[in-house]
Design a protein around this motif. Sequence first.
Motif, PDB file in Angstrom:
ATOM      1  N   PHE A  20      44.411 -88.653 -29.096  1.00 18.49           N
ATOM      2  CA  PHE A  20      44.381 -87.741 -27.947  1.00 18.49           C
ATOM      3  C   PHE A  20      44.980 -88.067 -26.732  1.00 18.49           C
ATOM      4  N   ASP A  21      45.604 -87.255 -26.113  1.00 18.63           N
ATOM      5  CA  ASP A  21      46.293 -87.661 -24.775  1.00 18.63           C
ATOM      6  C   ASP A  21      45.304 -87.844 -23.752  1.00 18.63           C
ATOM      7  N   GLY A  22      44.154 -87.561 -23.726  1.00 16.10           N
ATOM      8  CA  GLY A  22      43.258 -87.616 -22.663  1.00 16.10           C
ATOM      9  C   GLY A  22      41.778 -87.461 -23.272  1.00 16.10           C
ATOM     10  N   VAL A  23      40.986 -88.086 -22.488  1.00 15.58           N
ATOM     11  CA  VAL A  23      39.432 -88.199 -22.891  1.00 15.58           C
ATOM     12  C   VAL A  23      38.496 -87.627 -22.045  1.00 15.58           C
ATOM     13  N   LEU A  24      37.721 -86.561 -21.914  1.00 11.32           N
ATOM     14  CA  LEU A  24      36.754 -85.889 -20.794  1.00 11.32           C
ATOM     15  C   LEU A  24      35.426 -86.188 -21.407  1.00 11.32           C
ATOM     16  N   VAL A  25      34.441 -86.919 -20.619  1.00 16.02           N
ATOM     17  CA  VAL A  25      33.163 -87.187 -21.084  1.00 16.02           C
ATOM     18  C   VAL A  25      32.429 -86.507 -19.767  1.00 16.02           C
ATOM     19  N   SER A  26      31.450 -85.648 -20.155  1.00 14.90           N
ATOM     20  CA  SER A  26      30.871 -84.690 -19.207  1.00 14.90           C
ATOM     21  C   SER A  26      29.368 -84.890 -19.570  1.00 14.90           C
ATOM     22  N   GLU A  40      42.415 -78.310 -14.763  1.00 16.49           N
ATOM     23  CA  GLU A  40      42.835 -79.475 -13.707  1.00 16.49           C
ATOM     24  C   GLU A  40      43.311 -80.571 -14.407  1.00 16.49           C
ATOM     25  N   MET A  41      42.268 -81.192 -15.737  1.00 16.65           N
ATOM     26  CA  MET A  41      42.595 -82.203 -16.528  1.00 16.65           C
ATOM     27  C   MET A  41      43.743 -81.758 -17.582  1.00 16.65           C
ATOM     28  N   THR A  42      44.012 -80.712 -17.759  1.00 18.93           N
ATOM     29  CA  THR A  42      44.923 -80.260 -18.763  1.00 18.93           C
ATOM     30  C   THR A  42      46.507 -80.646 -18.079  1.00 18.93           C
ATOM     31  N   GLU A  43      46.438 -79.885 -16.902  1.00 21.86           N
ATOM     32  CA  GLU A  43      47.430 -79.996 -15.802  1.00 21.86           C
ATOM     33  C   GLU A  43      48.088 -81.313 -15.743  1.00 21.86           C
ATOM     34  N   ARG A  44      47.054 -82.195 -15.232  1.00 25.51           N
ATOM     35  CA  ARG A  44      47.205 -83.518 -14.958  1.00 25.51           C
ATOM     36  C   ARG A  44      47.775 -84.353 -16.362  1.00 25.51           C
ATOM     37  N   ILE A  45      47.166 -84.201 -17.527  1.00 22.29           N
ATOM     38  CA  ILE A  45      47.792 -84.653 -18.654  1.00 22.29           C
ATOM     39  C   ILE A  45      49.222 -84.374 -19.067  1.00 22.29           C
ATOM     40  N   ARG A  46      49.257 -82.831 -18.640  1.00 25.44           N
ATOM     41  CA  ARG A  46      50.589 -82.117 -18.901  1.00 25.44           C
ATOM     42  C   ARG A  46      51.690 -82.931 -18.254  1.00 25.44           C
TER      43      ARG A  46
END
Length: 179
Positions: free
Chosen positions: A78-84, A140-146
């Motif tokens: 995975f390119d990023g991980v989001l925990v909520s 926001e996270m998708t743009e940042r990871i992109r």
Amino acid sequence: MAETPEVLEGTETMNGQAAEGTWEPKILGILCNWCSYAGADLAGSARLQHPPNVRIVRVPCSGRVDPQFVLKGFMRGFDGVLVSGCHPGDCHYAKGNYYARRRLTLLTRFLETMGIPRERFQFQWVSASEGARWAESVREMTERIRKLGPFQGVGRPVPLLIPVVARQSEAQAVGVEAR
């Protein structure tokens, strides 16, 4: 058995490559069942637009999130991980989100030590009524990871600054009392 990429919904494949050859980030979302998952569900029910880059894993509580889940997410590509999880004070298990906050704050520092940029990991609070907030945070996270590009694995680790004194003479030289 080798996995073969499949085309999902016409544009994306299993390995995060779009059909035209452009890269799309693949984000692991680990969500608490009671608040964040319900918030993501509300975003879907309200037809709020957000990128389809997050693969969601539902857990009973954000306090259940072991830091190894995050590390395994990166290890599995995975390119990023989001925990909520639920907002502080709203946890259905009383203190689970407080435990998660404590653990994941330490994990953030550890990720940097391992050479994983802090921007690839996000921990946030989303309640069941915040579908718009969920959609916005995914955008926001998708743009940042992109912008960061594909995750290339663990980078050059930052050395730990633990002083090691081998001999009495070395200890005296640096002004430390030897044991």
